[in-house]
Write a protein that holds these residues in place. Sequence first.
Motif, short mmCIF file in Angstrom:
data_model
loop_
_atom_site.label_atom_id
_atom_site.label_comp_id
_atom_site.label_asym_id
_atom_site.label_seq_id
_atom_site.Cartn_x
_atom_site.Cartn_y
_atom_site.Cartn_z
N GLY A 164 -2.53 0.99 -6.93
CA GLY A 164 -2.10 2.21 -6.61
C GLY A 164 -2.98 3.45 -7.19
N ALA A 200 -5.17 5.25 -6.28
CA ALA A 200 -5.78 6.27 -5.52
C ALA A 200 -4.62 7.42 -5.05
N GLY A 201 -3.56 6.97 -5.67
CA GLY A 201 -2.31 8.04 -5.52
C GLY A 201 -2.40 8.94 -6.55
N ASP A 253 -6.09 -0.34 -4.01
CA ASP A 253 -5.20 0.70 -3.31
C ASP A 253 -5.18 0.31 -1.79
N LEU A 304 -4.60 2.63 0.31
CA LEU A 304 -5.08 3.93 1.15
C LEU A 304 -3.99 4.03 2.12
N GLY A 328 -2.74 7.71 -0.32
CA GLY A 328 -3.83 7.31 -1.31
C GLY A 328 -5.09 8.03 -0.79
#
Length: 355
Positions: free
Chosen positions: A6, A8-9, A31, A33, A37
């Motif tokens: 996670g 890219a969050g 991730d 996405l 994301g």
Amino acid sequence: MILVTGGAGFIGANFVLDWLSLCDEPVINLDKLTYAGNLETLSSLKGDVRHIFIEGDIGDRALISGLLQQYQPRAVINFAAESHVDRSIHGPEAFIQTNVTGTFQLLDAVKQYWIGLDVAGRNSFRFLHVSTDEVYGSLSSSAPAFTEEHKYEPNSPYSASKAASDHLVRAYHHTYGLPVLTTNCSNNYGPYHFPEKLIPLMIVNALAGKDLPVYGDGQQIRDWLYVKDHCAAIRSVLAAGRVGETYNVGGWNEKANIDIVKTVCALLDELHPRSDAASYAAQIKFVADRPGHDRRYAIDAGKIERELGWRPVETFETGIRKTVAWYLQNQVWVQNVQTGAYRQWVSKNYTDRSE
Ligand code: NAD
Ligand code: TYD
């Protein structure tokens, strides 16, 4: 190296960026996405060999096992989740899929990998699960803040799914000896926060001349923590937390929603005044409440301070000023996350909320 899910969050990306600005230990960033994301958040790491991004699902057992075998991380930090309460009300299934089944698949793959390590590797390995204060349910206005001993009473599909994941993490320690750590944090705010959550939504709507939708009477209370303080807390727990323990993380900063919105408006009035010189507060609109809306969350972050010496660095006043300034300076990032899917969500969640 470490494996982050996670990343890219909102919180995961802040964690990865901070980690690589502080040390050279590589990060594998897994991730899926989803709508939440966003690789643009990580664009400053382009070409950086310390950051290995993998697009994939924590529920994909074969993928996880392969990554663990290939990279042999010393720790896994699980940020990946469906995280928005309102979305969990409209569509709970994705929350069960990722937060419960996904966490289970990840844990089980990690357990198999961990069993295969040598004794030194097994002893030093950590699985850190990032969770929320919402698992404890709602407090009355006079009740003491949540300690780690507070019973679990989740009230939304989101918090119930996070509670389930916390229980699985606990069970994998108790049953198999997996060296786990769990953090239960209050509401975060700061850069790269997706504008479906209260603070970024208010900033973005205010600047767009739209209504600022406050649910119910706006007197619900949350504890707010600047995201970089949360990232520092996670680093402390990873480095020195006692295996099998949970740590509550919070900002010692309880505020009613309406006061948060008014603070955001006052900062925007100062930093980016409306062209008609009126206050952004004129855009506040009270709308229908969230079903099952928890009245109050409050965190007692005494244990992490006593055991690990962690305390937040930012006050709410310094953190919210930085946050509003960041959104003013990063309007391209905001525009790029407001895709068609974002606009559909806004229409679904806000169209039928009459005053
Ligand atoms: P977020 O929604 O901004 O980001 C979640 C990330 O996970 C996204 O990048 C998404 O693509 C990814 N993801 C979703 N499902 C996945 C899957 N099946 N496999 C792999 N990746 C997947 O959430 P956030 O606000 O950054 O929260 C991160 C974690 O912290 C969550 O576990 C959340 O429950 C917890 N938490 C959040 C807050 C908060 O205030 N935001 C407070 C306390 C705890
Ligand atoms: P949110 O940012 O969704 O976080 P959480 O529900 O996980 O605490 O919401 C924070 C508070 O703000 C919560 O009490 C709901 C409220 N809220 C509004 O009043 N209006 C909004 O448009 C949103 C998104 C939230």
